[in-house]
Design a protein around this motif. Structure first.
Motif, PDB file in Angstrom:
ATOM      1  N   GLU A 228      -7.882  -5.396  25.687  1.00 50.77           N
ATOM      2  CA  GLU A 228      -6.534  -5.686  26.175  1.00 50.77           C
ATOM      3  C   GLU A 228      -6.540  -6.351  27.551  1.00 50.77           C
ATOM      4  OE1 GLU A 228      -2.346  -5.818  26.136  1.00 50.77           O
ATOM      5  OE2 GLU A 228      -3.761  -5.413  24.525  1.00 50.77           O
ATOM      6  N   ASP A 229      -7.441  -5.901  28.436  1.00 58.03           N
ATOM      7  CA  ASP A 229      -7.444  -6.464  29.786  1.00 58.03           C
ATOM      8  C   ASP A 229      -8.081  -7.851  29.859  1.00 58.03           C
ATOM      9  OD1 ASP A 229     -10.040  -5.661  29.336  1.00 58.03           O
ATOM     10  OD2 ASP A 229     -10.262  -4.569  31.217  1.00 58.03           O
ATOM     11  N   HIS A 230      -8.527  -8.368  28.712  1.00 58.71           N
ATOM     12  CA  HIS A 230      -9.049  -9.729  28.649  1.00 58.71           C
ATOM     13  C   HIS A 230      -8.093 -10.664  27.904  1.00 58.71           C
ATOM     14  CE1 HIS A 230     -13.579  -9.187  29.729  1.00 58.71           C
ATOM     15  NE2 HIS A 230     -12.767  -8.530  30.546  1.00 58.71           N
TER      16      HIS A 230
END
Length: 383
Positions: free
Chosen positions: A250-252
């Motif tokens: 998600e953080d990418h």
């Protein structure tokens, strides 16, 4: 007669102009050794490829089905959806105008038309108010001053404009009393507040649909091309998180227009117009909403990665289901500068031609030609 060039060895080794601009073609590309980072850029075609119902008309049909149900038989989801869309100027206009055209690019175009028409109405009234005999209460909005398309937009904003009668020229309307001051002037603040409220409720309805009917649904399959590149980072112009099926954390994933189901709601839905005129209407523009909702910008460390020794790592960008709209030209050019190679996936020859036209608009003919001949810009059919 033209002057003939001597056929010596130096002439035969001469490098074409486009190759001089692309030394990687002559010397070999660092990315060819497998050390490249891969960035996936997705548009709505990416979701459609995976069998998700993210066409605008999918949303419209869902709302239509909800309204078709008797009130007492509607599910909680349908009840909320109809409440949000009821007498909503944005839903009414899009429903009418885009009935046969589900393209999100044209959706943005209509947002621009709506904003322009509403600002035009405001400017006409403010100009007329300079006449001391002008009375907004008895003022009729007719096609003498406004275009047919303007009048159609006013017709759909039924909470603001009262239709007196309809005819082929567009009809006649009056501004409703709550948008007129006791001095018989335009209450501009109330007008803008109502348009903003209707945009907010329409955005909530779209978020509700995507969160309920699209997010978390099982895809019909995965792309072998995207699975093979194993993207390190995603720049997502959709509201959905489809790229996560390829193992992207998600953080990418950078959500350029917000993510469905976020709390607080952060979907960006407005006019692509970036003008700084009429700033009181700025909330209806994309760029302003991105600022207000803290969308941010892609991670620079992902666009320009370095290795352990601090050396630059080449980047390949992969464009899937994205239409290269002129409104994203700045970000498109930034990504092109960061890319050693741009791989552009197309569904068919019509899609190929469409993307080529958009690229020519964003970069210009000479740049597109150079980058195609260089091998920096590569087209690949979707498998």
């Amino acid at each position: 007669m033209g002057r003939k060039m001597p056929k010596n060895k130096e002439t035969l080794r001469r490098v074409p102009l486009w190759a001089k601009k692309c030394p990687a073609i002559r010397k070999g590309s660092a990315g060819s050794m497998g050390a490249s980072k891969h960035i996936l850029v997705t548009g709505n075609g990416f979701d459609l490829y995976h069998g998700l119902k993210t066409n605008y008309m999918d949303f419209v049909k869902c709302v239509e089905e909800a309204f078709a149900q008797p009130k007492e038989q509607r599910t909680p989801f349908q009840a909320e959806l109809t409440q949000l869309c009821n007498v909503n100027g944005f839903f009414r206009h899009f429903h009418f105008t885009l009935a046969d055209d589900p393209d999100w690019t044209n959706f943005e175009r209509e947002m621009d038309n709506m904003l322009a028409a509403l600002i035009h109405f405001q400017d006409v009234v403010l100009e007329n108010e300079k006449d001391p005999e002008y009375d907004l209460i008895s003022y009729n909005i007719i096609s003498v001053v406004f275009t047919y398309n303007d009048l159609q937009i006013y017709k759909h904003f039924a909470r603001i404009f009262e239709q007196i009668y309809d005819d082929p020229s567009g009809g006649m309307f009056k501004l409703r009393q709550q948008f007129i001051t006791p001095e018989k002037k335009l209450n501009k603040k109330a007008l803008i507040a109502e348009v903003r409220r209707e945009l907010e409720t329409f955005t909530q309805a779209l978020d509700l649909y995507l969160s309920t009917c699209v997010m978390g649904k099982i895809s019909t399959g995965v792309s072998p091309q995207i699975r093979e590149i194993a993207p390190d980072y995603v720049i997502n112009f959709n509201y959905t998180d489809t790229a996560r099926i390829y193992g992207v954390p998600e953080d990418h994933i950078f959500y350029a227009n917000g993510r469905a189901g976020s709390e607080p709601l952060n979907l960006v839905l407005g006019s692509p117009d970036e003008s700084e005129e009429h700033m009181e209407w700025a909330y209806l523009r994309n760029y302003f909403q991105r600022l207000m909702r803290f969308i941010g910008v892609p991670e620079k460390s992902m666009l320009y990665p370095v290795d352990a020794a601090g050396g630059a790592v080449p980047v390949e960008t992969h464009w899937f289901g994205y239409s290269f709209p002129a409104t994203d030209a700045g970000l498109i050019r930034d990504l092109a500068r960061a890319s050693e190679k741009m791989v552009i996936y197309y569904a068919d020859m019509e899609d190929y031609a469409y993307k080529m036209i958009r690229l020519l608009e964003v970069f210009g003919k000479e740049t597109v030609e150079d980058q195609i001949y260089c091998g920096k810009m590569v087209f690949e059919a979707v498998r």
